[in-house]
Design a protein around this motif. Structure first.
Motif, PDB file in Angstrom:
ATOM      1  N   MET A  83       0.810  -1.221   0.000  1.00 32.10           N
ATOM      2  CA  MET A  83       0.000   0.000   0.000  1.00 32.10           C
ATOM      3  C   MET A  83       0.840   1.266   0.000  1.00 32.10           C
ATOM      4  O   MET A  83       2.041   1.243   0.271  1.00 32.10           O
ATOM      5  CB  MET A  83      -0.924   0.000   1.217  1.00 32.10           C
ATOM      6  CG  MET A  83      -0.198  -0.128   2.538  1.00 32.10           C
ATOM      7  SD  MET A  83      -1.321  -0.211   3.965  1.00 32.10           S
ATOM      8  CE  MET A  83      -2.212  -1.718   3.646  1.00 32.10           C
ATOM      9  N   VAL A  84       0.150   2.380  -0.290  1.00 28.83           N
ATOM     10  CA  VAL A  84       0.803   3.687  -0.364  1.00 28.83           C
ATOM     11  C   VAL A  84      -0.219   4.760  -0.025  1.00 28.83           C
ATOM     12  O   VAL A  84      -1.435   4.555  -0.166  1.00 28.83           O
ATOM     13  CB  VAL A  84       1.382   3.918  -1.783  1.00 28.83           C
ATOM     14  CG1 VAL A  84       0.269   4.041  -2.826  1.00 28.83           C
ATOM     15  CG2 VAL A  84       2.305   5.123  -1.825  1.00 28.83           C
ATOM     16  N   LEU A  85       0.257   5.919   0.438  1.00 30.86           N
ATOM     17  CA  LEU A  85      -0.584   7.101   0.658  1.00 30.86           C
ATOM     18  C   LEU A  85      -0.388   8.063  -0.505  1.00 30.86           C
ATOM     19  O   LEU A  85       0.727   8.233  -0.992  1.00 30.86           O
ATOM     20  CB  LEU A  85      -0.202   7.809   1.959  1.00 30.86           C
ATOM     21  CG  LEU A  85      -0.393   7.029   3.256  1.00 30.86           C
ATOM     22  CD1 LEU A  85       0.238   7.791   4.418  1.00 30.86           C
ATOM     23  CD2 LEU A  85      -1.871   6.784   3.533  1.00 30.86           C
ATOM     24  N   THR A  86      -1.485   8.683  -0.950  1.00 32.11           N
ATOM     25  CA  THR A  86      -1.376   9.664  -2.044  1.00 32.11           C
ATOM     26  C   THR A  86      -2.175  10.915  -1.708  1.00 32.11           C
ATOM     27  O   THR A  86      -3.001  10.933  -0.791  1.00 32.11           O
ATOM     28  CB  THR A  86      -1.919   9.094  -3.377  1.00 32.11           C
ATOM     29  OG1 THR A  86      -3.352   9.090  -3.353  1.00 32.11           O
ATOM     30  CG2 THR A  86      -1.409   7.696  -3.644  1.00 32.11           C
ATOM     31  N   ASP A  87      -1.935  11.950  -2.519  1.00 33.10           N
ATOM     32  CA  ASP A  87      -2.781  13.129  -2.434  1.00 33.10           C
ATOM     33  C   ASP A  87      -3.963  12.948  -3.382  1.00 33.10           C
ATOM     34  O   ASP A  87      -4.134  11.877  -3.992  1.00 33.10           O
ATOM     35  CB  ASP A  87      -1.984  14.402  -2.737  1.00 33.10           C
ATOM     36  CG  ASP A  87      -1.407  14.441  -4.150  1.00 33.10           C
ATOM     37  OD1 ASP A  87      -1.830  13.629  -5.005  1.00 33.10           O
ATOM     38  OD2 ASP A  87      -0.534  15.291  -4.403  1.00 33.10           O
ATOM     39  N   ALA A  88      -4.789  13.981  -3.538  1.00 28.55           N
ATOM     40  CA  ALA A  88      -5.982  13.884  -4.370  1.00 28.55           C
ATOM     41  C   ALA A  88      -5.638  13.636  -5.832  1.00 28.55           C
ATOM     42  O   ALA A  88      -6.425  13.029  -6.573  1.00 28.55           O
ATOM     43  CB  ALA A  88      -6.828  15.143  -4.227  1.00 28.55           C
ATOM     44  N   ALA A  89      -4.430  14.088  -6.260  1.00 35.69           N
ATOM     45  CA  ALA A  89      -4.007  13.914  -7.649  1.00 35.69           C
ATOM     46  C   ALA A  89      -3.294  12.581  -7.867  1.00 35.69           C
ATOM     47  O   ALA A  89      -2.737  12.342  -8.937  1.00 35.69           O
ATOM     48  CB  ALA A  89      -3.094  15.063  -8.063  1.00 35.69           C
ATOM     49  N   LEU A  90      -3.308  11.718  -6.838  1.00 39.15           N
ATOM     50  CA  LEU A  90      -2.706  10.380  -6.890  1.00 39.15           C
ATOM     51  C   LEU A  90      -1.184  10.406  -6.918  1.00 39.15           C
ATOM     52  O   LEU A  90      -0.537   9.437  -7.340  1.00 39.15           O
ATOM     53  CB  LEU A  90      -3.242   9.575  -8.078  1.00 39.15           C
ATOM     54  CG  LEU A  90      -4.773   9.445  -8.132  1.00 39.15           C
ATOM     55  CD1 LEU A  90      -5.205   8.683  -9.371  1.00 39.15           C
ATOM     56  CD2 LEU A  90      -5.300   8.771  -6.871  1.00 39.15           C
ATOM     57  N   THR A  91      -0.589  11.498  -6.446  1.00 46.73           N
ATOM     58  CA  THR A  91       0.860  11.574  -6.272  1.00 46.73           C
ATOM     59  C   THR A  91       1.220  10.930  -4.942  1.00 46.73           C
ATOM     60  O   THR A  91       0.631  11.279  -3.908  1.00 46.73           O
ATOM     61  CB  THR A  91       1.338  13.028  -6.273  1.00 46.73           C
ATOM     62  OG1 THR A  91       0.971  13.638  -7.507  1.00 46.73           O
ATOM     63  CG2 THR A  91       2.847  13.103  -6.080  1.00 46.73           C
ATOM     64  N   PRO A  92       2.139   9.967  -4.921  1.00 44.34           N
ATOM     65  CA  PRO A  92       2.500   9.324  -3.653  1.00 44.34           C
ATOM     66  C   PRO A  92       2.996  10.331  -2.624  1.00 44.34           C
ATOM     67  O   PRO A  92       3.801  11.210  -2.940  1.00 44.34           O
ATOM     68  CB  PRO A  92       3.609   8.352  -4.062  1.00 44.34           C
ATOM     69  CG  PRO A  92       3.327   8.054  -5.496  1.00 44.34           C
ATOM     70  CD  PRO A  92       2.820   9.343  -6.073  1.00 44.34           C
ATOM     71  N   MET A  93       2.514  10.190  -1.402  1.00 46.92           N
ATOM     72  CA  MET A  93       2.930  11.061  -0.303  1.00 46.92           C
ATOM     73  C   MET A  93       3.695  10.282   0.758  1.00 46.92           C
ATOM     74  O   MET A  93       3.933  10.786   1.858  1.00 46.92           O
ATOM     75  CB  MET A  93       1.711  11.749   0.308  1.00 46.92           C
ATOM     76  CG  MET A  93       0.956  12.629  -0.672  1.00 46.92           C
ATOM     77  SD  MET A  93      -0.289  13.640   0.136  1.00 46.92           S
ATOM     78  CE  MET A  93       0.749  14.771   1.058  1.00 46.92           C
ATOM     79  N   SER A  94       4.046   9.072   0.417  1.00 46.62           N
ATOM     80  CA  SER A  94       4.838   8.228   1.315  1.00 46.62           C
ATOM     81  C   SER A  94       5.533   7.188   0.450  1.00 46.62           C
ATOM     82  O   SER A  94       5.107   6.925  -0.677  1.00 46.62           O
ATOM     83  CB  SER A  94       3.931   7.515   2.325  1.00 46.62           C
ATOM     84  OG  SER A  94       3.162   6.508   1.680  1.00 46.62           O
TER      85      SER A  94
END
Length: 422
Positions: A83-94
């Motif tokens: 899994m991964v965290l993203t912002d609303a634009a689906l850019t990974p934030m982790s």
């Protein structure tokens, strides 16, 4: 638009398959991805590998006179718990964390204080513990928690926030109640959790820019996917109660179709929902990776030739590469047991085959002991299925004949979820 496309994100690369209205494979493709550090991965690399595979797939279709615009539906499978965290634009934030990342003891302790004692999220290697670590170490406030398959499906649609019954299971979702449990909000922000849909449900159309880039129809629908092992089952066996698939890859995984849900987190047993039936099973850390550690491919072939099934070696092994087992024993401290080692390498290999067969039987017996059924028919998938001696040893341990799965590619299995062709 009579074709369906399946995308399988495996541990070593990405594979795709296009099937027709009758389920026959029309074309396939693959692409590798970089070696994956389970504790720190750039999720954009997942997408890069998928994009490379899609490009190859469209070329392969064109080579046989077919076109991407004929694809009506697309579904994706990924490794469970990655899994991964993203912002609303689906850019990974982790960084992304893989299914086999470890060491989430602090998070596991918090889960133990909140979640039911027997819940699937218990343990330091649980997907929920992994999600909690991602949130705690994120540099900024994320918008979406996405499993690996969710992330790729989101990139294909151009919007995130959705998952499926199977990928969300180990993060805490209850597929029977079709809801996240009330207590999960004490551990993770519920706003991050995806909207979970039944496997195979249409989620929405492919994004316009993706359709243009890969030559897809803008009407092609993205469907809720599944995990890689469930997709492999869908490719390998008919959906009949009592039918099972043993996957002999780097690990040993078993799946049995059951009319009822059977879960026992204490032993690593869990069930994935497939419509009105359940796929019960689990994965052991034994398997081909252990064999490959001790023997080359040529040695495995040479030593297997002339190997007699009887008499048994009498050696009590539990083949693991390192301490820790998931199923049918759920013990992160379980030590490998591969001693004494005989001077004869053929005997050593045979003893490992026997031990793995015992583990396979124990896995199926674990399901039966908890209210399920012992398999009536077992299909074999994975590289190990090709070894006739290992197969004979497994047949003796299971007490029933084995069938080689006619199709084993997870990409084919997940393609069957991509809607009924028009």
């Amino acid at each position: 638009m009579s074709l369906r496309l399946g995308i399988d994100i495996g541990t070593s690369g990405v594979r795709s398959a296009v099937i027709d209205a009758g389920g026959a494979v029309v074309s396939s493709a693959r692409a590798s991805h970089p070696a994956q550090d389970p504790d720190r991965i750039d999720a954009d690399k997942w997408w890069d590998a998928v994009a490379a595979c899609l490009s190859a797939q469209m070329t392969a279709l064109a080579d046989i006179g077919r076109a991407g615009t004929e694809i009506a539906g697309i579904a994706v499978d990924g490794t469970s718990g990655s899994m991964v965290l993203t912002d609303a634009a689906l850019t990974p934030m982790s960084p992304a964390l893989m299914y086999n990342s470890k060491g989430f003891d602090a998070e596991a302790s918090r889960i133990a204080d909140i979640a039911p004692e027997t819940h699937i999220t218990q343990g330091s290697n649980s997907a929920l513990a992994r999600a909690m670590r991602l949130v705690a170490t994120a540099d900024a406030r994320p918008v979406h928690l996405l499993h690996q398959a969710d992330f790729i499906a989101a990139r294909l649609m151009g919007r995130g926030g959705m998952s499926d019954h199977n990928n969300a299971l180990k993060t805490g979702f209850d597929p029977e109640a079709e809801a996240w449990p009330d207590w999960i909000g004490a551990l993770i922000d519920p706003a991050l959790l995806p909207d979970v849909r039944p496997v195979g449900e249409a989620l929405g159309p492919v994004a316009a820019d993706i359709a243009t880039r890969f030559g897809l129809s803008p009407k092609a629908q993205i469907h809720a996917g599944t995990t890689d092992s469930t997709a492999a089952f869908l490719a390998s066996a008919p959906l009949k109660a009592g039918h099972a698939v043993t996957s002999l890859g780097s690990t040993l995984a078993v799946k049995l179709l059951s009319p009822r849900r059977i879960d026992d987190p204490a032993t690593g047993l869990y069930s994935h929902r497939l419509g009105d039936v359940w796929l019960a099973g689990g994965a052991s850390n034994t398997g081909g990776a252990v064999l490959a550690h001790y023997f080359s491919t040529d040695e495995l072939i040479r030593l297997s030739k002339g190997m007699a099934v009887d008499p048994p070696t009498g050696l009590d092994y539990y083949p693991l590469l390192q301490p820790g087992e998931r199923f049918p024993v759920n013990d992160p401290t379980l030590a490998p047991r591969l001693a004494p080692r005989p001077e004869d390498d053929q005997v050593f290999l045979k003893a490992m085959f026997e031990a793995m067969a015992r583990i396979e039987r124990a896995a199926y017996q674990s399901i039966a002991d908890r209210g399920g059924i012992f398999p009536t028919h077992v299909y074999s998938a994975g590289g190990g299925a090709q070894n006739p001696v290992w197969r004979a040893i497994r047949e003796r341990a299971l007490g029933l004949p084995l069938s080689e799965a006619p199709q084993t590619e997870a990409s084919v299995g997940v393609a069957t979820l991509a809607g009924a062709p028009a």
